[in-house]
Design an enzyme around this catalytic site. Structure first.
Site, PDB file in Angstrom:
ATOM      1  N   SER A  69       0.826  -1.236  -0.114  1.00 27.74           N
ATOM      2  CA  SER A  69       0.050   0.044   0.099  1.00 27.74           C
ATOM      3  C   SER A  69       0.898   1.107   0.081  1.00 27.74           C
ATOM      4  CB  SER A  69      -0.966   0.087   1.167  1.00 27.74           C
ATOM      5  OG  SER A  69      -1.533   1.238   1.519  1.00 27.74           O
ATOM      6  N   HIS A 110      -8.376   0.990  -4.417  1.00 29.74           N
ATOM      7  CA  HIS A 110      -9.186   0.620  -3.429  1.00 29.74           C
ATOM      8  C   HIS A 110      -9.885   2.015  -2.920  1.00 29.74           C
ATOM      9  CE1 HIS A 110     -10.039  -0.581   1.051  1.00 29.74           C
ATOM     10  NE2 HIS A 110     -11.160  -0.220   0.553  1.00 29.74           N
ATOM     11  N   MET A 161     -12.184   4.170  -1.018  1.00 30.24           N
ATOM     12  CA  MET A 161     -12.911   4.352   0.155  1.00 30.24           C
ATOM     13  C   MET A 161     -13.471   5.773   0.310  1.00 30.24           C
ATOM     14  SD  MET A 161     -10.039   2.791   2.731  1.00 30.24           S
ATOM     15  CE  MET A 161      -8.620   2.991   1.674  1.00 30.24           C
ATOM     16  N   MET A 186     -11.448  -5.972   5.040  1.00 27.40           N
ATOM     17  CA  MET A 186     -10.736  -5.208   5.972  1.00 27.40           C
ATOM     18  C   MET A 186     -10.659  -5.601   7.330  1.00 27.40           C
ATOM     19  SD  MET A 186     -10.033  -2.633   3.975  1.00 27.40           S
ATOM     20  CE  MET A 186      -9.277  -1.538   5.394  1.00 27.40           C
ATOM     21  N   ASP A 236      -6.730  -6.653   3.928  1.00 29.02           N
ATOM     22  CA  ASP A 236      -5.925  -5.314   4.169  1.00 29.02           C
ATOM     23  C   ASP A 236      -5.986  -4.975   5.763  1.00 29.02           C
ATOM     24  OD1 ASP A 236      -4.631  -2.579   4.253  1.00 29.02           O
ATOM     25  OD2 ASP A 236      -6.119  -1.957   2.619  1.00 29.02           O
TER      26      ASP A 236
END
Length: 219
Positions: A9, A67, A69, A138, A176
């Site tokens: 990440s 990703h 969010m 998550m 993750d």
């Protein structure tokens, strides 16, 4: 821990030299480049937008695993697709029409993913599992790096692995949050095959990236 893909990440990278950091993790053996996009609304942090993804695209040929969010998410999907995302993952909790969002991602020639927050049950994917290429669990509450792994997510990973196997499709199961030398083998044993790791990848600076990635793979 064979056939496990590592997705560093870049949230944990040095933002003053993101291009160099992406090249470094590519050379160190990363499988995916994981890009965490946060809007300060759906999650309590604000990170980057499609312009940064576009700027980084030329620094690596690896899969860009983006990703989102953010909420609402639909208005931004096309921009991230055009910026160079390969996988676009959206949250099941981010809007009322997740099926429509996944169809939109597919229509743009990208691989759709769905992400589940720690409090969201595995059964949420039942009606959309045929529309995704990746499911992201998550294992921390999204918003910040460096959090502690939430143990209850191991049961969710196991449940999702069973659902994926029942489809017979090649759907990636990604995890993750709090991934490190201790938790990586546990989530893989539960059924995960893609590990997102920020702090555990970028600790020690560029000279350590290759050994960090091998550690996460269990090599």
């Amino acid at each position: 821990m064979q056939n496990v893909r590592i997705a560093p990440s870049i949230l944990s990278a040095d933002f003053a030299c993101l291009g160099e950091e992406v090249r470094a993790i590519d050379a160190a053996g990363a499988d995916f480049i994981h890009v965490d996009v946060m809007d300060g609304h759906f999650v309590p942090n604000l990170t980057i937008g499609p312009m940064v993804v576009k700027a980084l695209r030329g620094h690596s040929d690896k899969v860009f695993d983006v990703h989102l969010m953010i909420s609402p998410v639909d208005p931004y999907v096309e921009e991230f697709a055009e910026a160079g995302a390969d996988i676009i993952t959206v949250h099941a909790e981010a809007g009322p029409h997740i099926h429509r969002t996944l169809q939109l991602i597919r229509s743009l020639g990208k691989r759709p993913g769905v992400s589940l927050n720690p409090g969201t049950p595995a059964d949420v994917v039942d009606m959309i599992i045929d529309d995704v290429d990746l499911i992201l669990v998550m294992s921390v509450n999204p918003g910040f790096g460096g959090q502690k792994f939430i143990e209850s997510q191991l049961r969710k990973i196991e449940a999702l692995r069973a659902k994926i196997d029942a489809t017979g499709r090649d759907i990636r199961l990604e995890v993750d949050g709090g991934i490190n030398a201790e938790t990586a083998p546990r989530v893989v044993a539960a059924g995960a095959d893609v590990l997102v790791a920020g702090s555990a990848t970028f600790k020690g600076g560029p000279d350590a990236y290759a050994s960090n990635i091998k550690m996460l793979r269990g090599e």
